[in-house]
Every structure is written in C-alpha cells, then in structure tokens.
Design a protein around this motif. Sequence first.
Motif, PDB file in Angstrom:
ATOM      1  N   GLU A  26    -128.352  28.622 -79.199  1.00 54.97           N
ATOM      2  CA  GLU A  26    -129.322  27.539 -79.090  1.00 54.97           C
ATOM      3  C   GLU A  26    -129.723  27.222 -77.649  1.00 54.97           C
ATOM      4  OE1 GLU A  26    -128.382  24.056 -81.303  1.00 54.97           O
ATOM      5  OE2 GLU A  26    -127.420  25.206 -82.885  1.00 54.97           O
ATOM      6  N   LEU A  27    -128.809  27.427 -76.689  1.00 60.39           N
ATOM      7  CA  LEU A  27    -129.073  27.026 -75.310  1.00 60.39           C
ATOM      8  C   LEU A  27    -129.068  28.187 -74.317  1.00 60.39           C
ATOM      9  CD1 LEU A  27    -126.833  23.841 -75.219  1.00 60.39           C
ATOM     10  CD2 LEU A  27    -129.268  23.990 -75.735  1.00 60.39           C
ATOM     11  N   LEU A  28    -128.429  29.279 -74.668  1.00 59.43           N
ATOM     12  CA  LEU A  28    -128.280  30.411 -73.756  1.00 59.43           C
ATOM     13  C   LEU A  28    -128.905  31.667 -74.350  1.00 59.43           C
ATOM     14  CD1 LEU A  28    -124.539  29.825 -72.879  1.00 59.43           C
ATOM     15  CD2 LEU A  28    -126.498  29.299 -71.433  1.00 59.43           C
ATOM     16  N   VAL A  29    -129.416  32.528 -73.482  1.00 57.37           N
ATOM     17  CA  VAL A  29    -129.975  33.801 -73.933  1.00 57.37           C
ATOM     18  C   VAL A  29    -128.853  34.791 -74.197  1.00 57.37           C
ATOM     19  CG1 VAL A  29    -131.441  35.746 -73.271  1.00 57.37           C
ATOM     20  CG2 VAL A  29    -132.136  33.422 -72.695  1.00 57.37           C
ATOM     21  N   ASP A  30    -127.898  34.868 -73.278  1.00 58.12           N
ATOM     22  CA  ASP A  30    -126.871  35.909 -73.348  1.00 58.12           C
ATOM     23  C   ASP A  30    -125.485  35.392 -72.960  1.00 58.12           C
ATOM     24  OD1 ASP A  30    -127.288  35.407 -70.713  1.00 58.12           O
ATOM     25  OD2 ASP A  30    -127.908  37.421 -70.180  1.00 58.12           O
ATOM     26  N   HIS A  31    -125.209  34.142 -73.240  1.00 58.49           N
ATOM     27  CA  HIS A  31    -123.958  33.467 -72.878  1.00 58.49           C
ATOM     28  C   HIS A  31    -123.825  33.235 -71.375  1.00 58.49           C
ATOM     29  CE1 HIS A  31    -122.343  33.489 -76.913  1.00 58.49           C
ATOM     30  NE2 HIS A  31    -122.638  34.759 -77.020  1.00 58.49           N
ATOM     31  N   ILE A  32    -124.880  33.534 -70.618  1.00 55.80           N
ATOM     32  CA  ILE A  32    -124.879  33.286 -69.173  1.00 55.80           C
ATOM     33  C   ILE A  32    -126.137  32.513 -68.767  1.00 55.80           C
ATOM     34  CG2 ILE A  32    -124.940  34.330 -66.862  1.00 55.80           C
ATOM     35  CD1 ILE A  32    -123.473  36.738 -68.083  1.00 55.80           C
ATOM     36  N   HIS A  33    -127.295  33.020 -69.152  1.00 56.43           N
ATOM     37  CA  HIS A  33    -128.576  32.477 -68.706  1.00 56.43           C
ATOM     38  C   HIS A  33    -129.142  31.501 -69.738  1.00 56.43           C
ATOM     39  CE1 HIS A  33    -128.104  36.404 -66.697  1.00 56.43           C
ATOM     40  NE2 HIS A  33    -128.542  35.696 -65.669  1.00 56.43           N
ATOM     41  N   LEU A  34    -129.715  30.405 -69.225  1.00 53.14           N
ATOM     42  CA  LEU A  34    -130.288  29.373 -70.081  1.00 53.14           C
ATOM     43  C   LEU A  34    -131.630  29.806 -70.663  1.00 53.14           C
ATOM     44  CD1 LEU A  34    -129.665  26.338 -67.732  1.00 53.14           C
ATOM     45  CD2 LEU A  34    -128.429  26.841 -69.841  1.00 53.14           C
ATOM     46  N   ASN A  35    -131.883  29.396 -71.906  1.00 49.13           N
ATOM     47  CA  ASN A  35    -133.216  29.572 -72.457  1.00 49.13           C
ATOM     48  C   ASN A  35    -134.011  28.301 -72.111  1.00 49.13           C
ATOM     49  OD1 ASN A  35    -132.389  27.608 -74.286  1.00 49.13           O
ATOM     50  ND2 ASN A  35    -132.307  28.973 -76.036  1.00 49.13           N
ATOM     51  N   ASP A  36    -135.222  28.160 -72.656  1.00 48.08           N
ATOM     52  CA  ASP A  36    -136.052  27.011 -72.301  1.00 48.08           C
ATOM     53  C   ASP A  36    -135.404  25.686 -72.689  1.00 48.08           C
ATOM     54  OD1 ASP A  36    -137.980  28.613 -71.192  1.00 48.08           O
ATOM     55  OD2 ASP A  36    -139.359  28.495 -72.898  1.00 48.08           O
ATOM     56  N   ARG A  37    -134.782  25.626 -73.861  1.00 52.94           N
ATOM     57  CA  ARG A  37    -134.146  24.382 -74.301  1.00 52.94           C
ATOM     58  C   ARG A  37    -132.976  24.019 -73.378  1.00 52.94           C
ATOM     59  NH1 ARG A  37    -130.724  23.209 -79.676  1.00 52.94           N
ATOM     60  NH2 ARG A  37    -130.604  20.971 -79.433  1.00 52.94           N
ATOM     61  N   GLY A  38    -132.131  24.993 -73.055  1.00 54.89           N
ATOM     62  CA  GLY A  38    -131.006  24.741 -72.154  1.00 54.89           C
ATOM     63  C   GLY A  38    -131.477  24.320 -70.775  1.00 54.89           C
ATOM     64  N   GLY A  39    -132.526  24.962 -70.291  1.00 57.14           N
ATOM     65  CA  GLY A  39    -133.089  24.608 -68.987  1.00 57.14           C
ATOM     66  C   GLY A  39    -133.646  23.203 -68.967  1.00 57.14           C
ATOM     67  N   ALA A  40    -134.286  22.795 -70.067  1.00 57.68           N
ATOM     68  CA  ALA A  40    -134.840  21.443 -70.149  1.00 57.68           C
ATOM     69  C   ALA A  40    -133.727  20.394 -70.122  1.00 57.68           C
ATOM     70  CB  ALA A  40    -135.677  21.293 -71.413  1.00 57.68           C
ATOM     71  N   ILE A  41    -132.627  20.672 -70.791  1.00 62.33           N
ATOM     72  CA  ILE A  41    -131.501  19.732 -70.797  1.00 62.33           C
ATOM     73  C   ILE A  41    -130.939  19.564 -69.388  1.00 62.33           C
ATOM     74  CG2 ILE A  41    -129.118  19.412 -71.583  1.00 62.33           C
ATOM     75  CD1 ILE A  41    -130.040  20.711 -74.251  1.00 62.33           C
ATOM     76  N   ILE A  42    -130.740  20.681 -68.691  1.00 58.13           N
ATOM     77  CA  ILE A  42    -130.197  20.627 -67.319  1.00 58.13           C
ATOM     78  C   ILE A  42    -131.189  19.940 -66.384  1.00 58.13           C
ATOM     79  CG2 ILE A  42    -129.494  22.029 -65.339  1.00 58.13           C
ATOM     80  CD1 ILE A  42    -127.434  21.858 -67.646  1.00 58.13           C
ATOM     81  N   THR A  43    -132.476  20.216 -66.550  1.00 59.19           N
ATOM     82  CA  THR A  43    -133.494  19.579 -65.713  1.00 59.19           C
ATOM     83  C   THR A  43    -133.488  18.068 -65.897  1.00 59.19           C
ATOM     84  OG1 THR A  43    -134.873  21.555 -65.794  1.00 59.19           O
ATOM     85  CG2 THR A  43    -135.974  19.490 -65.221  1.00 59.19           C
ATOM     86  N   ASP A  44    -133.444  17.624 -67.153  1.00 59.00           N
ATOM     87  CA  ASP A  44    -133.394  16.187 -67.424  1.00 59.00           C
ATOM     88  C   ASP A  44    -132.135  15.556 -66.832  1.00 59.00           C
ATOM     89  OD1 ASP A  44    -135.783  16.396 -68.770  1.00 59.00           O
ATOM     90  OD2 ASP A  44    -134.868  16.348 -70.772  1.00 59.00           O
ATOM     91  N   PHE A  45    -131.004  16.223 -66.988  1.00 58.68           N
ATOM     92  CA  PHE A  45    -129.747  15.711 -66.440  1.00 58.68           C
ATOM     93  C   PHE A  45    -129.829  15.581 -64.920  1.00 58.68           C
ATOM     94  CE2 PHE A  45    -125.563  16.535 -64.573  1.00 58.68           C
ATOM     95  CZ  PHE A  45    -124.850  15.482 -65.118  1.00 58.68           C
ATOM     96  N   ALA A  46    -130.325  16.635 -64.260  1.00 55.04           N
ATOM     97  CA  ALA A  46    -130.417  16.615 -62.796  1.00 55.04           C
ATOM     98  C   ALA A  46    -131.391  15.543 -62.322  1.00 55.04           C
ATOM     99  CB  ALA A  46    -130.842  17.989 -62.277  1.00 55.04           C
ATOM    100  N   ALA A  47    -132.529  15.397 -63.004  1.00 53.21           N
ATOM    101  CA  ALA A  47    -133.512  14.378 -62.622  1.00 53.21           C
ATOM    102  C   ALA A  47    -132.912  12.988 -62.752  1.00 53.21           C
ATOM    103  CB  ALA A  47    -134.759  14.503 -63.483  1.00 53.21           C
TER     104      ALA A  47
END
Length: 56
Positions: A26-47
């Motif tokens: 749901e959040l990672l492409v390959d257990h390492i890199h974030l997909n769009d949903r995972g990236g959005a969660i991290i972006t919101d958290f960082a902001a």
Amino acid sequence: MAFGAAAKHYLFGRSWDEVARNGGRELLVDHIHLNDRGGAIITDFAAHWLSVSKPT
C-alpha cells in the motif's frame, strides 16, 4: 525485489503505484521506495513538523 519492480516499470511501462498495488503493497513499491500514497503521508508529516517546530 527492487530489480523486479524496476523491470515492471521500465520494461512493461507500469506506473510505480501499479507495481506496488500488484505486489500487495500500500505504501512502498519494493519494500524500500515509497509510492505516491507513502510519499504523500511523509510529505504531510514533514510539513506539519516544520510548521510546529519553528524556533522561538
């Protein structure tokens, strides 16, 4: 797993989100890199963190 994900993306033209979804992730492409949903969660958290942690 990263090589397989890259092959699906670059050789077969699948989006990174499609590669993740087809792999049951749901959040990672390959257990390492974030997909769009995972990236959005991290972006919101960082902001949010940056907005509340301004120096006084």
